[in-house]
Design an enzyme around this catalytic site. Structure first.
Site, PDB file in Angstrom:
ATOM      1  N   LYS A  27     -10.108 -14.578 -30.989  1.00  6.17           N
ATOM      2  CA  LYS A  27     -11.219 -13.979 -31.726  1.00  6.17           C
ATOM      3  C   LYS A  27     -11.549 -14.718 -33.018  1.00  6.17           C
ATOM      4  O   LYS A  27     -12.588 -14.452 -33.620  1.00  6.17           O
ATOM      5  CB  LYS A  27     -10.947 -12.501 -32.016  1.00  6.17           C
ATOM      6  CG  LYS A  27     -10.727 -11.655 -30.792  1.00  6.17           C
ATOM      7  CD  LYS A  27     -11.799 -11.762 -29.722  1.00  6.17           C
ATOM      8  CE  LYS A  27     -13.130 -11.229 -30.121  1.00  6.17           C
ATOM      9  NZ  LYS A  27     -13.989 -10.895 -28.937  1.00  6.17           N
TER      10      LYS A  27
ATOM     11  N   SER B 168      -2.337  -8.883 -22.990  1.00  7.32           N
ATOM     12  CA  SER B 168      -3.490  -9.275 -22.162  1.00  7.32           C
ATOM     13  C   SER B 168      -3.281 -10.687 -21.622  1.00  7.32           C
ATOM     14  O   SER B 168      -3.757 -11.029 -20.542  1.00  7.32           O
ATOM     15  CB  SER B 168      -4.803  -9.160 -22.948  1.00  7.32           C
ATOM     16  OG  SER B 168      -4.920 -10.179 -23.914  1.00  7.32           O
TER      17      SER B 168
HETATM   18  N1  PMP Z   1      -7.301 -10.050 -25.193  1.00  9.27           N
HETATM   19  C1  PMP Z   1      -7.150  -9.705 -26.472  1.00  9.27           C
HETATM   20  C2  PMP Z   1      -5.761  -9.523 -27.000  1.00  9.27           C
HETATM   21  C3  PMP Z   1      -8.280  -9.519 -27.281  1.00  9.27           C
HETATM   22  O1  PMP Z   1      -8.114  -9.143 -28.567  1.00  9.27           O
HETATM   23  C4  PMP Z   1      -9.563  -9.682 -26.725  1.00  9.27           C
HETATM   24  C5  PMP Z   1     -10.783  -9.425 -27.576  1.00  9.27           C
HETATM   25  N2  PMP Z   1     -11.142  -8.073 -27.646  1.00  9.27           N
HETATM   26  C6  PMP Z   1      -9.682 -10.039 -25.383  1.00  9.27           C
HETATM   27  C7  PMP Z   1      -8.514 -10.223 -24.652  1.00  9.27           C
HETATM   28  C8  PMP Z   1     -11.016 -10.198 -24.695  1.00  9.27           C
HETATM   29  O2  PMP Z   1     -11.824 -11.232 -25.166  1.00  9.27           O
HETATM   30  P1  PMP Z   1     -13.410 -11.055 -25.172  1.00  9.27           P
HETATM   31  O3  PMP Z   1     -13.750 -10.098 -26.270  1.00  9.27           O
HETATM   32  O4  PMP Z   1     -13.965 -12.403 -25.429  1.00  9.27           O
HETATM   33  O5  PMP Z   1     -13.843 -10.495 -23.859  1.00  9.27           O
END
Ligand code: PMP
Length: 506
Positions: A55, A296
């Site tokens: 991010k 994630s």
């Molecule tokens: N994994 C984590 C730990 C995140 O903080 C985010 C952002 N919300 C994402 C995945 C997903 O990325 P995006 O917002 O670009 O879809």
């Protein structure tokens, strides 16, 4: 083939004009021990960004796009709703550029994230977990409207997807030699990564299959159920949403950028991932590949490993790893990772004689001569003790000293603290002379020593006990001081965990 694995690639060796120049250009690394031979699995490690997550890219893009359009004025406050990583990214970009930042965040995201944002100078406003992602978003909008703040709008801001088209997608194409990998695997939160990278891959690497991983209990995109919005265009909670452990993935609604990616036909396949597999793969990445990432990331990699089981032989699969594991210490990811030694570690400790907890402490040194001190120092100690109702003689970085200071501060009792090891008392060895004189007066060589109303209370333990047995109430009353007894019911709780009595020898 990977080139020159035996030499370090030239990476980030330039001098940088600011921390912001270190965002992006994250490494793509092959997995060697947890992936099967059938396909090659690579991971893109976004933890290498300065804020530890993917991010940072959005944070920089949002602020610079708003500066360019005039939507953000110098010194104007920035506000955003975030599960944490966007807030950390924005906090570092705002710190480097001089904007105040307010973040709204649901209370159920990990505490590490709150503390990180606050450490970087941001204000963090929590929203009730029951209001979910939509609730924290509504709060950010409300604050922006009420105070005229700039709302970064990560869920719909085109700068989010644009940044991934400009940077993440290009880095992937470059690393794979102009042609993308055979499969690219991602989850989605805002959908910024998905929309931004997918459209470049579609245009420049049409053979790349785009795979979206979702929590197995939250198939929002796979369900095809359209996202509903209220009359103000605000997303309402999606019927397929359920709580899941992949923080940052799949909030309780499908964001505009994710909807765009679906509408553009960006997704070739879905790969559901169970929460326990996400945790297991994140742990495997750490212990078997040396790659430290969040939940994630474990989930995205789990999807890639699953895909590798059936992918064409020799296929190259790339999974996004969005953040570092360090911000998950209070979450199920670290369950079972103890502070104390486990049986195996105890066994190692016992295998040699030194430095053990289960053998007698070394015999105390032979009795020493009675302590002495200079009359000047003794006089100074008496003067200090007489001049203040509560005096504590402490060391600047001593944990017992800190605990006593915290206890009196929490109770609301003003104290005069003399830091015997402070730089200011180094001249002519004054601090040591005072310490010697204190030892004589207190009849004990230990620090801290506490005096109330001119009378010696004792060291940390005696002070804690005096609060517990009521003696301190009388002493403070005699000195004309009252205190908040609610804060002093468990004085030992002000000691660091490893020093608390129940743990000693336990
Ligand atoms: N994994 C984590 C730990 C995140 O903080 C985010 C952002 N919300 C994402 C995945 C997903 O990325 P995006 O917002 O670009 O879809």
């Amino acid at each position: 083939m990977l080139k020159e694995l035996d030499t370090l690639p030239p990476r980030r060796t330039d001098l940088h004009g600011s921390i912001l120049e270190t965002i992006g250009n994250t490494p793509i690394v092959r997995l060697n021990r947890i992936a099967q031979d059938r396909a090659e699995v690579f991971v893109k490690i976004e933890a290498a960004n300065p804020g530890g997550s993917i991010k940072d890219r959005f944070a920089l893009a949002a602020i610079e796009a708003a500066e360019a359009s005039g939507a953000l004025k110098p010194g104007q406050t920035v506000v955003e709703a975030t599960s944490g990583n966007t807030g950390i990214g924005l906090a570092l970009v705002c710190a480097a550029k001089g904007y105040p930042l307010v973040v709204t965040m649901a209370e159920n995201f990990s505490v590490e994230r709150r503390k990180l944002m606050r450490f970087l100078g941001a204000k963090v406003v929590l929203t009730p977990a029951a209001l979910k992602g939509t609730g924290m978003l509504a709060k950010a909008e409300e604050l922006a409207r009420a105070h005229g703040w700039f709302l970064a709008r990560q869920f719909e801001n085109e700068a989010n997807a644009d940044m991934h088209s400009r940077t993440t997608a290009r880095e992937i194409l470059d690393a794979f030699g102009g042609k993308g990998p055979d499969f690219w695997v991602t989850g989605f939160g805002t959908g910024g990564t998905l929309k931004g990278v997918a459209r470049v891959l579609r245009a420049e690497s049409p053979a790349t299959r785009i795979v979206v991983a979702e929590p197995d209990n939250v198939p929002m995109l796979q369900s095809g159920i359209a996202q509903e919005r209220d009359s103000d265009g605000r997303a309402v909670s999606h019927p397929m949403f359920r709580p899941h452990p992949m923080q940052g993935w799949s909030p309780d609604f499908v964001a505009k950028l994710a909807e765009d990616a679906v509408a553009a036909g960006a997704i070739d396949m879905f790969e559901p991932v169970a929460g326990k597999d996400a945790l297991a793969v994140a742990r495997d990445l750490a212990t078997r590949e040396g790659i430290f990432c969040g939940i994630s990331s474990g989930a995205t990699c789990a999807a890639a490993l699953k895909l590798a089981e059936t992918a064409p032989r020799g296929a190259r699969i790339l999974a996004m790893l969005p953040d570092t594991g360090e911000r998950y210490m209070s979450t199920p990811l670290f369950e079972g990772i103890g502070e104390a030694m486990n049986d195996e570690e105890m066994e190692i400790s016992r295998s040699t004689p030194g430095g053990r907890f289960d053998t007698a402490a070394p015999a105390p040194a032979a009795a020493q001569a009675a302590p002495t001190c200079t009359p000047e120092a003794a006089g100074m100690i008496d003067e200090i003790v007489a001049a203040h109702p509560v005096v504590m003689f402490v060391l600047e970085w001593c944990e017992f000293s800190w605990s006593v200071r915290k206890l009196f501060a929490a109770a609301g009792v003003p104290c005069h603290a003399v830091e015997l090891d402070a730089a200011a008392l180094q001249k002519d060895n004054l601090g040591s002379d005072l310490r010697a004189a204190l030892g004589v007066k207190a009849g004990a060589p230990t620090i801290p020593q506490i005096f109330v109303g001119g009378q010696h209370v004792g060291g940390a333990t005696e002070t804690f006990d005096a609060f517990m047995n009521g003696a301190m109430t009388d002493r403070l009353a005699a000195a004309g001081l009252s205190f908040d007894a609610g804060k002093t019911a468990d004085p030992y709780s002000y000691l660091p965990g490893w020093m608390q009595p129940r743990k000693i020898g336990g």
